[in-house]
Design a protein around this motif. Sequence first.
Motif, short mmCIF file in Angstrom:
data_model
loop_
_atom_site.label_atom_id
_atom_site.label_comp_id
_atom_site.label_asym_id
_atom_site.label_seq_id
_atom_site.Cartn_x
_atom_site.Cartn_y
_atom_site.Cartn_z
N VAL B 69 0.85 -1.20 0.00
CA VAL B 69 0.00 0.00 0.00
C VAL B 69 0.88 1.24 0.00
O VAL B 69 1.75 1.39 0.87
CB VAL B 69 -0.91 0.01 1.26
CG1 VAL B 69 -1.81 1.23 1.24
CG2 VAL B 69 -1.71 -1.27 1.33
N PRO B 70 0.69 2.15 -0.98
CA PRO B 70 1.50 3.38 -0.99
C PRO B 70 1.23 4.23 0.24
O PRO B 70 0.11 4.31 0.72
CB PRO B 70 1.03 4.10 -2.26
CG PRO B 70 0.30 3.08 -3.06
CD PRO B 70 -0.26 2.09 -2.10
N VAL B 71 2.28 4.83 0.74
CA VAL B 71 2.16 5.78 1.85
C VAL B 71 2.71 7.11 1.34
O VAL B 71 3.90 7.20 1.02
CB VAL B 71 2.94 5.30 3.08
CG1 VAL B 71 2.86 6.34 4.20
CG2 VAL B 71 2.42 3.96 3.56
N GLY B 72 1.83 8.09 1.25
CA GLY B 72 2.29 9.38 0.75
C GLY B 72 2.85 9.28 -0.65
O GLY B 72 3.92 9.82 -0.94
N ALA B 73 2.15 8.57 -1.52
CA ALA B 73 2.52 8.43 -2.93
C ALA B 73 3.77 7.58 -3.15
O ALA B 73 4.28 7.49 -4.26
CB ALA B 73 2.72 9.80 -3.59
N HIS B 74 4.29 6.99 -2.08
CA HIS B 74 5.45 6.12 -2.25
C HIS B 74 5.12 4.73 -1.70
O HIS B 74 4.58 4.62 -0.59
CB HIS B 74 6.66 6.66 -1.48
CG HIS B 74 7.23 7.91 -2.09
ND1 HIS B 74 8.01 7.91 -3.21
CD2 HIS B 74 7.11 9.20 -1.70
CE1 HIS B 74 8.35 9.15 -3.51
NE2 HIS B 74 7.82 9.96 -2.61
N VAL B 75 5.43 3.72 -2.49
CA VAL B 75 5.30 2.37 -1.96
C VAL B 75 6.48 2.13 -1.04
O VAL B 75 7.63 2.23 -1.47
CB VAL B 75 5.29 1.33 -3.10
CG1 VAL B 75 5.28 -0.08 -2.52
CG2 VAL B 75 4.09 1.54 -3.99
N VAL B 125 15.65 -4.37 10.72
CA VAL B 125 15.58 -3.39 9.63
C VAL B 125 16.93 -2.71 9.43
O VAL B 125 17.57 -2.27 10.39
CB VAL B 125 14.49 -2.34 9.93
CG1 VAL B 125 14.56 -1.21 8.92
CG2 VAL B 125 13.12 -2.99 9.91
N LEU B 126 17.35 -2.67 8.18
CA LEU B 126 18.56 -1.93 7.83
C LEU B 126 18.22 -0.52 7.38
O LEU B 126 18.93 0.43 7.66
CB LEU B 126 19.31 -2.66 6.71
CG LEU B 126 19.99 -3.97 7.08
CD1 LEU B 126 20.40 -4.74 5.84
CD2 LEU B 126 21.22 -3.71 7.95
N ARG B 127 17.10 -0.41 6.65
CA ARG B 127 16.79 0.91 6.11
C ARG B 127 15.34 0.94 5.62
O ARG B 127 14.85 -0.05 5.07
CB ARG B 127 17.72 1.23 4.95
CG ARG B 127 17.65 2.66 4.49
CD ARG B 127 18.69 2.94 3.43
NE ARG B 127 18.74 4.34 3.09
CZ ARG B 127 19.55 4.86 2.18
NH1 ARG B 127 20.38 4.08 1.54
NH2 ARG B 127 19.54 6.15 1.91
N HIS B 128 14.68 2.07 5.83
CA HIS B 128 13.37 2.32 5.25
C HIS B 128 13.55 3.30 4.08
O HIS B 128 14.26 4.29 4.20
CB HIS B 128 12.44 3.00 6.27
CG HIS B 128 12.00 2.10 7.38
ND1 HIS B 128 10.79 1.46 7.38
CD2 HIS B 128 12.60 1.76 8.55
CE1 HIS B 128 10.65 0.76 8.50
NE2 HIS B 128 11.74 0.93 9.23
N VAL B 129 12.89 3.02 2.98
CA VAL B 129 12.88 3.96 1.86
C VAL B 129 11.43 4.19 1.45
O VAL B 129 10.77 3.23 1.03
CB VAL B 129 13.68 3.42 0.67
CG1 VAL B 129 13.59 4.37 -0.52
CG2 VAL B 129 15.14 3.22 1.05
N LEU B 134 8.32 7.21 9.40
CA LEU B 134 8.89 5.95 9.87
C LEU B 134 7.77 5.11 10.47
O LEU B 134 7.25 5.42 11.54
CB LEU B 134 9.98 6.22 10.91
CG LEU B 134 10.75 5.00 11.39
CD1 LEU B 134 11.46 4.30 10.24
CD2 LEU B 134 11.75 5.39 12.48
N GLN B 135 7.40 4.07 9.75
CA GLN B 135 6.27 3.24 10.17
C GLN B 135 6.73 1.81 10.40
O GLN B 135 7.80 1.41 9.91
CB GLN B 135 5.19 3.26 9.09
CG GLN B 135 4.55 4.62 8.89
CD GLN B 135 3.38 4.55 7.93
OE1 GLN B 135 3.27 3.62 7.13
NE2 GLN B 135 2.51 5.55 8.00
N PRO B 136 5.90 1.03 11.09
CA PRO B 136 6.24 -0.40 11.19
C PRO B 136 6.33 -1.02 9.81
O PRO B 136 5.69 -0.56 8.86
CB PRO B 136 5.07 -0.98 11.99
CG PRO B 136 4.49 0.17 12.71
CD PRO B 136 4.70 1.37 11.85
N VAL B 137 7.11 -2.06 9.71
CA VAL B 137 7.30 -2.72 8.42
C VAL B 137 5.95 -3.24 7.92
O VAL B 137 5.25 -3.95 8.64
CB VAL B 137 8.30 -3.87 8.55
CG1 VAL B 137 8.47 -4.59 7.23
CG2 VAL B 137 9.64 -3.33 9.03
N PRO B 138 5.57 -2.89 6.69
CA PRO B 138 4.27 -3.31 6.19
C PRO B 138 4.28 -4.76 5.74
O PRO B 138 5.34 -5.35 5.51
CB PRO B 138 4.06 -2.37 4.99
CG PRO B 138 5.44 -2.13 4.49
CD PRO B 138 6.32 -2.11 5.70
#
Lengths: 334, 677
Positions: B69-75, B125-129, B134-138
């Motif tokens: 699910v995209p969050v703020g226009a970014h998947v 988690v190594l990195r969120h992009v 910053l949300q829990p891993v979807p």
Amino acid sequence: MVGARAAGVAGQAPPLERFAMAGDPPTVSACHMLESGSARAVALHAEPTVRGFLDGIQRSRVLGHAAGTPIIFATVAAAIQRREARRLSTWNVPLVRHLVLAAREHVGEPVWEALEASGVAPIDVADGETLPLHPLAVRARALETVAQERETLERQLAASWCRDGDGWLWIDGGISGTFAVDEHSPAFGVVKSHSTLYGEPGMLRTTLALSVGARSPAFLIRHRARRAVASWYLRLHASPGDDPLHGLVRIEIAPSAALLAETERAGFGAATDDATALADPDAPAVGALVRRVDEISTWLLAERAPVSLPDPRWHTLTYGVYACEQFLKALIGA
Amino acid sequence: MDENGRRLSTDAVPHDGAAAQEGGEDLREPLGRVVATERKPNTTHEFHFWTAVDAPIGIGTIVRVDGLVPVGAHVPRVYGVVMEGFSYSDLQSPLHDVLGHDGRPSGGPIAATERTEIRLYTAQVLRHVPDEPLQPVPLGQVFLAEDADVATALRMDSYLRGDTRTAIPVGVYRAGGMQSPIYVDADFLVGPEAAHLNISGVSGLATKTSAIEWLLQSIFAHFPAHRGTVAAVCFNVKGPDLCFLDQPGRLEDADRELYEMLGVPAEPFKDVRYYAPYTARGIALNTLRTHPSLADDVQPLTWGLGEVLQFAEVLLNKDDVDAKADALIDFIRERVVGRDFEESGFSRTHRVQSFADLDAWFRDVLRKLEDSNGDTWRTHHAATIRKVRNRLSNLSTRCAGLVTDDGVVSDLPFGAFDDRAVYVVDVANVEEDAQDLVFARVVSKLREHLERRDLGVDHLIVFVDELNKYAPGDGPDTYVRKMLLDIAERGRYLGLVLFGAQQFRSQVHRRVVGNAGTNIFGRMDADELATPGYQVLSPAVKARLATLDKGQLMVRHPHFAQPVFVRFPRPAVMSGREGVERFPQAPEPSLAMAVARDLRRLDRGIDLGWVQQAILLYDEPEVLAARNAVLRRRPDDVKAVFTRELQRRARPGAIDAEAIAPKPRALRAFAPDEYGG
């Protein structure tokens, strides 16, 4: 209320099957013996031969009530788990259907039209009959309808397998209602519950005393509303505490036309209570059936491991069907 | 490499999944699915996923999660590294399996169907992009990380690109039949952002030394020109570990592939200088690199009074040197050493340049005290003077071979260090006191020159093994430990970088290991892993650390949110063990051979025959003193000066004359307890 959100709403209520799926009353029914004698030991067969396991599942919940009568949402599903190199995976696409059921006469036309407008065609459980204005009666009728829908899906899948499958199919339950499974079909049904036992008293005693790995003589069951099936009992697991039904299954296969003709010649009626009649053991059709019965029995015994614990029906529920059931539960969120 | 430019491992175990991946496209097939339950939810830093039983996933595998699910226009895309794994079947109790097999492991019916089995992994988690919000891993599909994913996951993309590239290869990460190079950031390895490297591992596998050798090769090959020059000083503290860095080692094809992939020449160090003190006898150098074909490369490391007195604190413990003694040492350091010292009552004007000179000076001081029948000389009590004389005179004995009586100095080329050169200081066979002195003085000099920016290079890496011995977490606060702490805490501003190694990290001072920006772990001892410093690691990671193969490392680096397992090639230099087999130690040379070898450093024309003739009539001490004098003066005409020194020493010198001259009797005898022991 009905539509996309129905499953979610209905998911909050306990399934009706938990309360209302009362079994048939215990009975003993007549059959036509195709073999004589007593119990037969079955040879053990090391290699698993069955290729697929078919099972169906249904879950029904009350969505709500209108005019004092329940509106029921149900999901039925059926799937085949195909075995390849001792691992199971889903064969083709599992069949799933969602149903909304109500008694049209009881809920009234405005509600019925609202149900239709919601996008899911409701099913009138009365089906032209007059049902008593009793919610439990509507629920009971709805469950029957749901069960019929589940059996429909199971039949469809069985027919697909018999047309496109690549080996023998283990169907959970009887096959008397499945005309797709004929004498040429690589499929058999396994009945785990025994509210109806078949055979005259002497044969019944033999059946109930079967030891592990032994089968009863084969017999023919003629149903009035369904097709005739050849059947026999087999003890899969030892009976702790001498429970006569522990580990006992009844297998059904479609009899050949020659066998049916032979039984006709032997004087078996289309429907009879004569449980003592025997087919001619030397008839080719009977010999072929007995060979197939022995063959399938060995296959069933080979399926005793792994056991389907912790399911309480583990002694009659083969692991392939258990896995299929688990898959269906995960699929419909049961 | 495959047609898509991905590197495929040559030693991957073939299996269905790997075989499919070698086709290329299947790498983009999801290998797992993220799952989250109320009991086991995903968080911003941890998530769970399941895979097929045969998926090429294991502890340390880097994966990518593509959200649904995209969050703020970014998947959202999340990168993680597997830190824990679980496997279980649909059995609720082991007893059920017992029943299923009739209680006999080898008996019972053969299972026609394999039980449903799950592989459930927990990843950090190594990195969120994107990194915000910053949300829990979807929930989403899990993919094996490819090269680009690995670079993004480890934030290597920030220093891998363009003209400002500062990437230093540290090894390759392997997963699913594929391997990706792993880089550390030179700015965080050598400074100035962070610095220092610490490596831990059990002894005996040579992983620590090999890893350091490999890393130095990699740094020398990749340290960017825009960051300046770099060299290394390696202290060889045990055996022949670092004695053959200039000799080629044995490499296998797999090693060469790694070298090629990582862009590091598979060859030994081109510029290695060796330094070692003499043995106590003073003839041969105290090193295992004495084979005739290699020995000429080893320079003597000898210091005189001036060099040692500056670090007397290293050798004199607090019990020895109280405030009074300290004051006298300061006096000697500032007013006596290297100056003309004249005082009435002294037999002569002293110019103290060696321990021998100092002893003569002490004798004059004590003689004057006795002559004057006094207790003090220039406010220093006679007992203090005798104690300091005793301790300082003793230094040349305790550090024989390193410290010379006659003040000859042969040192590292401070001020003329060369770029990409390795300076090996072999103190493996030296007494512990002398080792401490070497550490203290070399590192202090390095620091001084780096502060003045005149060392010759901009960055200097100091490799010290056995850190738990030199910078222990407990025990006395030694000069060496203080010095190592100082490097760890302030060295990066100067370009002085500490590469430390030890078996037990938990026994090293916390501020030393804590200041190491990059930490590397080889195979670890289970007891060590049970110490509190490793609590942040999951049981599975600890188990993997305890069973790491030679050539495998776990790397922690400031850019990496979680540790990463890498494989590195064998260093392209000869191991110490192989070196001593191929270049066995030469027997101790004769006096003539040793002198010839030393003098040849100044004049290549000197041969053994000439030396044998020259020293024929002289005793060993005279010959060595003459040699040392020549080495100290470094004359143009070596032969002439050496001959003159021999002749001069054959006559009685000033010291000898003093020893012969009658001494006035003391008017009052000192009590023994006045000497301070």
